[in-house]
Design an enzyme around this catalytic site. Structure first.
Site, PDB file in Angstrom:
ATOM      1  N   GLN A 173       0.835  -1.038   0.084  1.00  0.00           N
ATOM      2  CA  GLN A 173       0.175   0.034   0.139  1.00  0.00           C
ATOM      3  C   GLN A 173       0.758   1.331   0.148  1.00  0.00           C
ATOM      4  O   GLN A 173       0.464   2.437  -0.482  1.00  0.00           O
ATOM      5  CB  GLN A 173      -0.846  -0.084   1.269  1.00  0.00           C
ATOM      6  N   GLU A 174       1.982   1.385   0.732  1.00  0.00           N
ATOM      7  CA  GLU A 174       2.869   2.312   0.830  1.00  0.00           C
ATOM      8  C   GLU A 174       3.436   2.777  -0.397  1.00  0.00           C
ATOM      9  O   GLU A 174       3.553   3.863  -1.038  1.00  0.00           O
ATOM     10  CB  GLU A 174       3.836   2.255   1.972  1.00  0.00           C
ATOM     11  N   SER A 175       4.086   1.560  -1.313  1.00  0.00           N
ATOM     12  CA  SER A 175       5.059   2.102  -2.425  1.00  0.00           C
ATOM     13  C   SER A 175       4.861   1.382  -3.438  1.00  0.00           C
ATOM     14  O   SER A 175       5.361   1.396  -4.620  1.00  0.00           O
ATOM     15  CB  SER A 175       6.409   1.957  -1.892  1.00  0.00           C
TER      16      SER A 175
END
Length: 424
Positions: free
Chosen positions: A274-276
């Site tokens: 989800q972050e990167s």
């Protein structure tokens, strides 16, 4: 002025002033409105109560529901956001009839959205209307989303990724390797022109069949363009490869670190995805960097805490450094917040202080905590991280998974937490 209500301009100025006040202090705005409410026509009065109720619900203030009742629903003064928070205010009190009533006041298109379909089903089930609830759960079950997962479990189905389709043939792989648009995109990625490469890649996917999409996703994976592999695999309509949708690269770097920190690897990968999307040099608009999107100050703080004496701010995008700092920070946040992954996920996105404040005076189920997170970005983030974690764990452990078990129960406000005083 004493006669402010004599003109429309005067009333609108007063309404604007109350609306400004309610952004910081809904109870103060409510006290003033009670004194002058008789000076407003019914529609205007309902509008202001709707504004006050909405802001109070965002702050989890118990008075919100009474103030919503003062906003006449027949006047259509509530926006979609206000209607959504009317439901959430009822959820915080576990008032299933109130949840049902609030959803039924929504426009049909809004009420049909997966989140409100699920919560309406839960409201009906909570009132003993299991058959009606099951019909609603059926509408969203089977979808690889937060509420699709929860609906499956309400129907008694474990979360299991679909069977993998046959691997792309050599002919299918050769076809995408000679696709001019994909070749241009790969060349742009090699030149460091990521923005242009993404646009070129996405354009080249238009009109592709599922088999072509799976072959293109494999091409992106082998080229280590992991975000495009995920994006491409998510576009299939009938043949789905969840090992591509939920890629888990860099295992040799990540898995030892998760074991050292006693972290659930599925959750760590769910958060990283989800972050990167596994773009090593990813940088957000606010300055977060790397696979685990660490803010510079947070990275420096963690490095100091764990004794990483040779840390330099430019090192934060290095894979091993980023993963080491990110997993250490996750472990600190998790241990500081009741060892609850929902609270820790919220804290990773919005800060530990907010994650603590969003708890209630009584324990509540994790799904309700998530649904009533005031920040839309964080609410969506936590839902996706927790759903991602289910699919990664299914892949790593090769066993059916339960999202509800992961969400668990969030403890009451004022319990454990805050042991690390300077935790950023």
């Amino acid at each position: 002025p004493p006669r402010f209500a004599a003109t429309r301009q005067g009333r609108e100025l007063a309404m604007f002033a109350l609306q400004r006040l309610t952004r910081n202090d809904p109870p103060a705005a409510a006290d003033i409105l009670k004194k002058i409410s008789g000076k407003f026509p019914e529609g205007e009065r309902s509008y202001i109560w709707g504004q006050i109720a909405w802001q109070a619900a965002l702050r989890h203030q118990p008075e919100a529901r009474a103030w919503y009742a003062l906003a006449d629903q027949g006047k259509n003064v509530l926006s979609d956001q206000q209607l959504a928070w009317q439901v959430r205010a009822a959820l915080r009190e576990h008032d299933w009839p109130g949840v049902q009533k609030a959803i039924e006041q929504m426009p049909a298109a809004q009420a049909a959205q997966p989140d409100w379909t699920y919560w309406r089903g839960r409201a009906l089930a909570g009132q003993g209307r299991a058959d009606e609830a099951g019909s609603l759960f059926q509408k969203i079950a089977g979808q690889p989303t937060f509420y699709g997962n929860l609906a499956d479990e309400e129907l008694g189905r474990a979360i299991v990724p679909p069977a993998r389709p046959p691997a792309p043939t050599q002919e299918e792989l050769a076809s995408v390797r000679h696709n001019a648009g994909l070749l241009r995109a790969l060349a742009l990625f090699r030149l460091g022109m990521r923005f242009e490469g993404v646009r070129e890649w996405n354009w080249a996917l238009q009109g592709m069949t599922d088999r072509q999409l799976l072959a293109a996703a494999n091409l992106a994976k082998s080229s280590e363009i992991f975000d495009r592999a995920i994006y491409t695999a998510e576009r299939t309509r009938e043949q789905h490869d969840y090992n591509l949708r939920y890629l888990a690269p860099f295992r040799d770097n990540v898995m030892p670190q998760t074991r050292q920190m006693s972290l659930d690897a599925g959750w760590v990968y769910g958060l990283m995805r989800q972050e990167s999307r596994f773009v090593m040099n990813a940088q957000s608009g606010v300055g977060a960097k790397g696979l685990m999107q660490l803010m510079p100050k947070t990275a420096a703080w963690v490095a100091k805490k764990i004794g990483m004496t040779n840390f330099h701010p430019s090192d934060v995008t290095l894979m091993d450094t980023n993963v080491a700092l990110g997993t250490h920070y996750l472990q600190m946040v998790l241990s500081d917040l009741d060892n609850h992954p929902v609270l820790a996920s919220a804290a990773y996105n919005a800060g530990p202080g907010r994650a603590r404040r969003w708890r209630a005076d009584q324990p509540m189920e994790g799904a309700i905590y998530i649904e009533t997170i005031p920040f839309e970005e964080t609410r969506d983030y936590v839902k996706k991280v927790m759903s991602n974690a289910v699919y990664y764990s299914a892949q790593f452990n090769e066993t059916p998974q339960s999202l509800k078990a992961r969400l668990g129960v969030v403890g009451a406000r004022g319990g454990a937490g805050g042991r690390i005083a300077d935790l950023p």
